[in-house]
Design an enzyme around this catalytic site. Sequence first.
Site, short mmCIF file in Angstrom:
data_model
loop_
_atom_site.label_atom_id
_atom_site.label_comp_id
_atom_site.label_asym_id
_atom_site.label_seq_id
_atom_site.Cartn_x
_atom_site.Cartn_y
_atom_site.Cartn_z
N GLU A 35 59.65 5.83 29.72
CA GLU A 35 59.06 7.02 29.10
C GLU A 35 58.56 6.66 27.71
OE1 GLU A 35 57.25 9.92 28.27
OE2 GLU A 35 58.29 10.35 30.16
N GLY A 41 59.00 15.02 30.20
CA GLY A 41 57.56 15.03 30.44
C GLY A 41 56.86 16.26 29.90
N ALA A 268 41.03 25.50 29.83
CA ALA A 268 42.10 25.58 30.84
C ALA A 268 41.47 25.41 32.22
CB ALA A 268 42.83 26.92 30.72
N VAL A 269 40.72 24.33 32.36
CA VAL A 269 39.92 24.11 33.57
C VAL A 269 40.58 23.12 34.53
CG1 VAL A 269 37.72 24.73 32.52
CG2 VAL A 269 38.53 22.37 32.35
N GLY A 270 41.88 22.95 34.40
CA GLY A 270 42.57 22.04 35.30
C GLY A 270 43.10 20.82 34.59
N HIS A 443 69.44 48.64 47.25
CA HIS A 443 68.65 49.71 46.61
C HIS A 443 69.36 50.17 45.34
CE1 HIS A 443 66.12 53.28 46.29
NE2 HIS A 443 67.23 53.98 46.05
#
Length: 464
Positions: A35, A41, A268-270, A443
């Site tokens: 690393e 990461g 923020a296009v990938g 519930h």
Amino acid sequence: MADTKYDLIVIGSGPGGYVAAIRASQLGMKTGVVERAELGGICLNWGCIPTKALLKSANVFEYIQHAKDYGIEVKDASVDFPGMIKRSREVAGAMSKGIQFLFKKNKIDVLKGFGKLQPGKKVEVDDDGKKTVYQADHIIVATGARAKELPAMPIDGKKIIGYRQAMTLAERPKKMVVVGSGAIGVEFAYFYNTIGTEVTIVEFMPNIVPVEDEEVSKQLARSFKKAGINIMTSAEVTAVDTKGKGCKVTVKTKKGEEVINCDIVLSAVGVTTNLEGIGLEEVGVATDKGKVLVDDYYRTNIPGIYAIGDIVHGPALAHVASAEGICCVEKIAGLEPEPIDYNNIPGCTYCSPEIASVGYTEKAAREAGYEIKVGKFPFTASGKAKAAGAPEGFVKVIFDAKYGEWLGAHMIGANVTEMIAEVVAARKLETTGHEIIKSVHPHPTMSEAVMEATAAAYDEVIHL
């Protein structure tokens, strides 16, 4: 100084790499992890975890702004933007220390530096010019990905930024253009809009969050517009002028070109895979279109070398990388793990309202030739959602009409990211719709909506 011979070396300590390393250690392998930055990461340090901390800050501020709706008076609440950033970084830092603890507990060596494959099952680790070569019987490459850059808007880290800079800005921008409306784009759009930034989303596809079921996309667009976010779909950024004080963003739409003035543009296009300089070519590992080619157990074409996570074909998600790491290591250890079913991978987006989905969308199921039953239950009919002040959204389920197979589920609303695992487990167990209807749900809960939507698909719904 660590010994230079290992059973397994993992290059990269993200959610794929560190999980693979820990599982390998559990199975008796002597393991080292290469690393060059922080353990954990991108996901842990600059992605999944710190963004959720920021989003929680936005949630809390949003609650305070609507406190009167709950019978509570709050005066003079304001955003401490540096305080939000500080908390986010502290959360990430604590989690990274947690990985250090897990490595120590599992006797995993951290090999600090940049890792590069060498012929003969070797890894060269370069730590600021000091190079050490390590030998391993098996090497897993888990180098992940970084923000993708478009030619029309190269990231400069100041006016045109990626996700990493978006969570460490020195001050809150007054106006922001978010290019791309996948999970990263809409999460940051929600965060900045909630704390007072004027946000415009530019999306190339006809709908925001384009991988989601169309009804989910349309619901999020309605919710975002109601919250004051500007949305431009079927639109493309053709240029960004950063010469002045702010940015002038040229957007091409069906109606023509439009120029938007803002302080910051968030790209923020990938993502783009981190394959450069790690020795793939030198050792002959096969790649295709920026991805490493692997089999069902993540073996490359070179014996003893494996690849997992964002650098292989499949969804670029943290939980996918972790599952791949475990599957890969267990195969190496001589176990017989089941290959991952990529059609049963849940996807979650943590804006507000949240989005969670798994399996086929309605459109994809029809295109695949299924005759389907579709059920939908709105949270406006949920007692828990109404009591919580979160009636926006719905649960939508899709079943094969012939055999009752659960083909897909799509949710938008408060806390739905905590609800999708029920569907994943049920699909794994080949549960039918009738079995879900007969499984008593507590519930009042949001999760009742899963049962009710299923009942709606079979014309047995009670509360609609």
